[in-house]
Design a protein around this motif. Structure first.
Motif, PDB file in Angstrom:
ATOM      1  N   UNK A 125      55.095  40.029  37.100  1.00  0.00           N
ATOM      2  CA  UNK A 125      53.920  40.828  37.452  1.00  0.00           C
ATOM      3  C   UNK A 125      53.106  40.669  36.549  1.00  0.00           C
ATOM      4  N   UNK A 126      53.655  39.896  35.286  1.00  0.00           N
ATOM      5  CA  UNK A 126      52.878  39.102  34.444  1.00  0.00           C
ATOM      6  C   UNK A 126      52.213  38.768  34.112  1.00  0.00           C
ATOM      7  N   UNK A 127      51.999  37.560  35.116  1.00  0.00           N
ATOM      8  CA  UNK A 127      51.572  36.592  36.037  1.00  0.00           C
ATOM      9  C   UNK A 127      49.760  36.660  35.818  1.00  0.00           C
ATOM     10  N   UNK A 128      49.528  37.567  35.368  1.00  0.00           N
ATOM     11  CA  UNK A 128      48.076  38.441  36.389  1.00  0.00           C
ATOM     12  C   UNK A 128      47.288  39.609  34.815  1.00  0.00           C
ATOM     13  N   UNK A 129      46.464  39.126  34.872  1.00  0.00           N
ATOM     14  CA  UNK A 129      45.442  40.321  34.445  1.00  0.00           C
ATOM     15  C   UNK A 129      45.770  41.469  35.025  1.00  0.00           C
ATOM     16  N   UNK A 130      45.583  41.394  35.684  1.00  0.00           N
ATOM     17  CA  UNK A 130      45.633  42.616  36.575  1.00  0.00           C
ATOM     18  C   UNK A 130      45.920  42.919  37.960  1.00  0.00           C
ATOM     19  N   UNK A 131      46.467  43.624  38.220  1.00  0.00           N
ATOM     20  CA  UNK A 131      47.642  43.863  39.935  1.00  0.00           C
ATOM     21  C   UNK A 131      47.199  45.722  40.469  1.00  0.00           C
ATOM     22  N   UNK A 132      47.473  45.227  42.014  1.00  0.00           N
ATOM     23  CA  UNK A 132      47.384  46.790  42.472  1.00  0.00           C
ATOM     24  C   UNK A 132      48.433  47.292  43.129  1.00  0.00           C
ATOM     25  N   UNK A 144      44.637  52.568  46.769  1.00  0.00           N
ATOM     26  CA  UNK A 144      45.769  52.337  45.899  1.00  0.00           C
ATOM     27  C   UNK A 144      44.832  51.263  44.397  1.00  0.00           C
ATOM     28  N   UNK A 145      45.305  51.984  43.394  1.00  0.00           N
ATOM     29  CA  UNK A 145      44.647  51.514  41.930  1.00  0.00           C
ATOM     30  C   UNK A 145      45.504  49.946  41.504  1.00  0.00           C
ATOM     31  N   UNK A 146      44.169  49.897  39.780  1.00  0.00           N
ATOM     32  CA  UNK A 146      44.116  48.889  39.237  1.00  0.00           C
ATOM     33  C   UNK A 146      44.478  48.790  38.095  1.00  0.00           C
ATOM     34  N   UNK A 147      45.228  47.807  37.386  1.00  0.00           N
ATOM     35  CA  UNK A 147      45.863  48.244  35.966  1.00  0.00           C
ATOM     36  C   UNK A 147      46.686  46.946  35.741  1.00  0.00           C
ATOM     37  N   UNK A 148      46.384  46.694  34.337  1.00  0.00           N
ATOM     38  CA  UNK A 148      47.507  46.054  34.025  1.00  0.00           C
ATOM     39  C   UNK A 148      48.578  45.694  33.883  1.00  0.00           C
ATOM     40  N   UNK A 149      48.789  44.551  34.574  1.00  0.00           N
ATOM     41  CA  UNK A 149      50.475  44.987  34.162  1.00  0.00           C
ATOM     42  C   UNK A 149      51.424  45.201  33.473  1.00  0.00           C
ATOM     43  N   UNK A 150      51.504  44.625  32.235  1.00  0.00           N
ATOM     44  CA  UNK A 150      52.030  45.285  31.105  1.00  0.00           C
ATOM     45  C   UNK A 150      51.773  46.869  31.452  1.00  0.00           C
ATOM     46  N   UNK A 151      50.722  46.875  31.593  1.00  0.00           N
ATOM     47  CA  UNK A 151      50.626  48.941  31.304  1.00  0.00           C
ATOM     48  C   UNK A 151      51.272  49.561  32.441  1.00  0.00           C
ATOM     49  N   UNK A 152      51.446  48.778  33.427  1.00  0.00           N
ATOM     50  CA  UNK A 152      52.216  49.176  34.527  1.00  0.00           C
ATOM     51  C   UNK A 152      53.667  49.487  34.471  1.00  0.00           C
TER      52      UNK A 152
END
Length: 169
Positions: free
Chosen positions: A129-136, A145-153
C-alpha cells in the motif's frame, strides 16, 4: 492516472453514519465521494474514481483461529492466506462469512472501511500500500470512498505493516 475532475466533491456526511462519527472522533476532515453506482469491488471503485486499481484499499475480514482479523490490501493484489496464518501464528485462517463481517465491523461487504468498526480487531496492512502517494478506501457503504495517504491510513487503522500479498510467478 489522476482523479476525475468531473466527480463532485462531497463531505463526510456522504459516508456511512458510523464512519462519519469515527472521522469526527479522530478530528479528520476528508473528502468522501459518493457515486450513483456501487463501487463494491476494487475494479468498480477504480473505474468510478479514475485511479489505478492498486490505489484501491480492500478491507478484508478473515477468521484466524476463530478471531476476526482485518487485512488491508491493494486492489490489484490478492491476500495469501498462508502468509497471514504465518504472520499471526494461527492454526487456521479463512475468509470470514458475511455475517461475521457485519457483526465485527458494522458494515456490509463491499463497503467496509479500514477503521471505524463496531469492534476492535487486529489489523494487518500489506506493505505494498505504501507504493502510492494516495489511496482510496470505502467510507462505510458500497457507494462511498475517501482518499488519504497510505501511511496515514495504516496508522488510523492501527495496522501492522506486513507482507501478505500472493507472490506472482
Amino acid at each position: 492516472m489522476s482523479t476525475s475532475d468531473t466527480t463532485p466533491a462531497t463531505t463526510s456526511s456522504d459516508a456511512h453514519p458510523r464512519f462519519a462519527e469515527a472521522l469526527r472522533e479522530l478530528g479528520l476532515q476528508v473528502e468522501v465521494r459518493r457515486f450513483p453506482d456501487a463501487t463494491r469491488t476494487a475494479v468498480e471503485a477504480a473505474a468510478a474514481i479514475g485511479c489505478e486499481l492498486s490505489q484501491i484499499v480492500k478491507s478484508l475480514i478473515f477468521e484466524a483461529d476463530g478471531a476476526p482479523v482485518l487485512v488491508l490490501m491493494d486492489g490489484s493484489s490478492r491476500v495469501d492466506v498462508e502468509r497471514v496464518r504465518d504472520e499471526l501464528g494461527a492454526e487456521k485462517v479463512t475468509r470470514a462469512r458475511a455475517d461475521l463481517v457485519r457483526e465485527t465491523t458494522g458494515y456490509a461487504i463491499g463497503g467496509v472501511p479500514p477503521f471505524g468498526h463496531r469492534t476492535r480487531t487486529r489489523v494487518l496492512a500489506d506493505r505494498g500500500l505504501l507504493a502510492h502517494e494516495e489511496v482510496w478506501a470505502a467510507a462505510g457503504h458500497p457507494h462511498a470512498v475517501f482518499r488519504t495517504a497510505p501511511g496515514t491510513l495504516v496508522e488510523l487503522a492501527g495496522g501492522t505493516l506486513v507482507d501478505v500479498r500472493e507472490r506472482t510467478a
